[in-house]
Enzyme design. Sequence first.
Site: not given
Ligand SMILES: NC(=O)c1ccc[n+]([C@@H]2O[C@H](COP(=O)([O-])OP(=O)(O)OC[C@H]3O[C@@H](n4cnc5c(N)ncnc54)[C@H](OP(=O)(O)O)[C@@H]3O)[C@@H](O)[C@H]2O)c1
Length: 267
Positions: A41, A99
């Site tokens: 990241y 990862h």
């Molecule tokens: N191990 C892996 O391969 C892998 C892969 C992907 C992700 N991850 C981890 O998992 C975490 C979560 O996944 P993700 O980043 O896809 O997360 P997510 O929580 O599904 O989506 C994040 C997005 O949702 C928006 N959001 C969050 N809460 C909101 C709300 N209450 N209302 C409106 N919009 C909202 C955020 O925008 P705003 O900032 O505007 O709120 C952001 O654009 C990642 O950040 C990472 O740490 C791991």
Amino acid sequence: MVETIPSFGLGTFRVDAEKTVNAVKSALQLGYRHIDTAKFYNNEESVGKGVRDSGIPREDIWVTTKVWHDQLRRADVVKSLVDSHKKLNIGTIDLALVHWPSPDSVVPIAETIAGFQDAQKEGLIRHFGVSNFTAPLLEEALNAPGGEGIVTNQFEISPFLANRKLVEATQKLGVKATAYMPLGESRAHKDPTLNEIAKKHGVTAAQVTFAWLLSRDIVVLSASTNPEHQQTNWDSQKLKLDADDIKKIDALDEGERHAKPPFAPKW
Ligand SMILES: NC(=O)c1ccc[n+]([C@@H]2O[C@H](COP(=O)([O-])OP(=O)(O)OC[C@H]3O[C@@H](n4cnc5c(N)ncnc54)[C@H](OP(=O)(O)O)[C@@H]3O)[C@@H](O)[C@H]2O)c1
């Protein structure tokens, strides 16, 4: 020290380094105690700064990072974690994950685990685990020497990808399932069923999604740089869904993965 992985964490994927410091700081000040980052990241320095600047005692916070799939040889694991440890600059890292599994299992998982154990001995990390492991890969990892130390398997789970078989297999093996991309790339906010349930409880569709995951004993990672979203997301831990809500959310499963890079294992 936080002894087990906290059930609600802040994700930092796709959050640029500058915004990460404030996002981490505000989340910790709101009550979050679990931050998820990765070498990939490119924001570990900012995560560390957010942790240090938050005013929350370091020992009350759980920080996870990850080792990229081209760094899974024993010595490379240690090298990657020396760098993460330096960049985070918060002392021993609470958890480090593979990862993605080694593509085509070129590096045996036993070798990678030996690298994590070296990193533990050097005081770089406290715990280790895996991410994006299929059930057979997870079982192989658990059976490797030292594999019993694996604390979680982190993978994609959302109302549109319930990932039921993998969740059940992971939990049956005594490993915590952690959900990433829980909102299905923002689809949850627009989904009519989730919004109908949200309206009934006077909450948001995101809160309904997180409460559904928590009801399945799944650790939730949600990413937000917006303190208002962080607050409402955090509050979802208080929401109790009824059997009818759960049945309706369960019916949204389409079984379609969004995270499918070319090096992903065969699910
Ligand atoms: N191990 C892996 O391969 C892998 C892969 C992907 C992700 N991850 C981890 O998992 C975490 C979560 O996944 P993700 O980043 O896809 O997360 P997510 O929580 O599904 O989506 C994040 C997005 O949702 C928006 N959001 C969050 N809460 C909101 C709300 N209450 N209302 C409106 N919009 C909202 C955020 O925008 P705003 O900032 O505007 O709120 C952001 O654009 C990642 O950040 C990472 O740490 C791991």
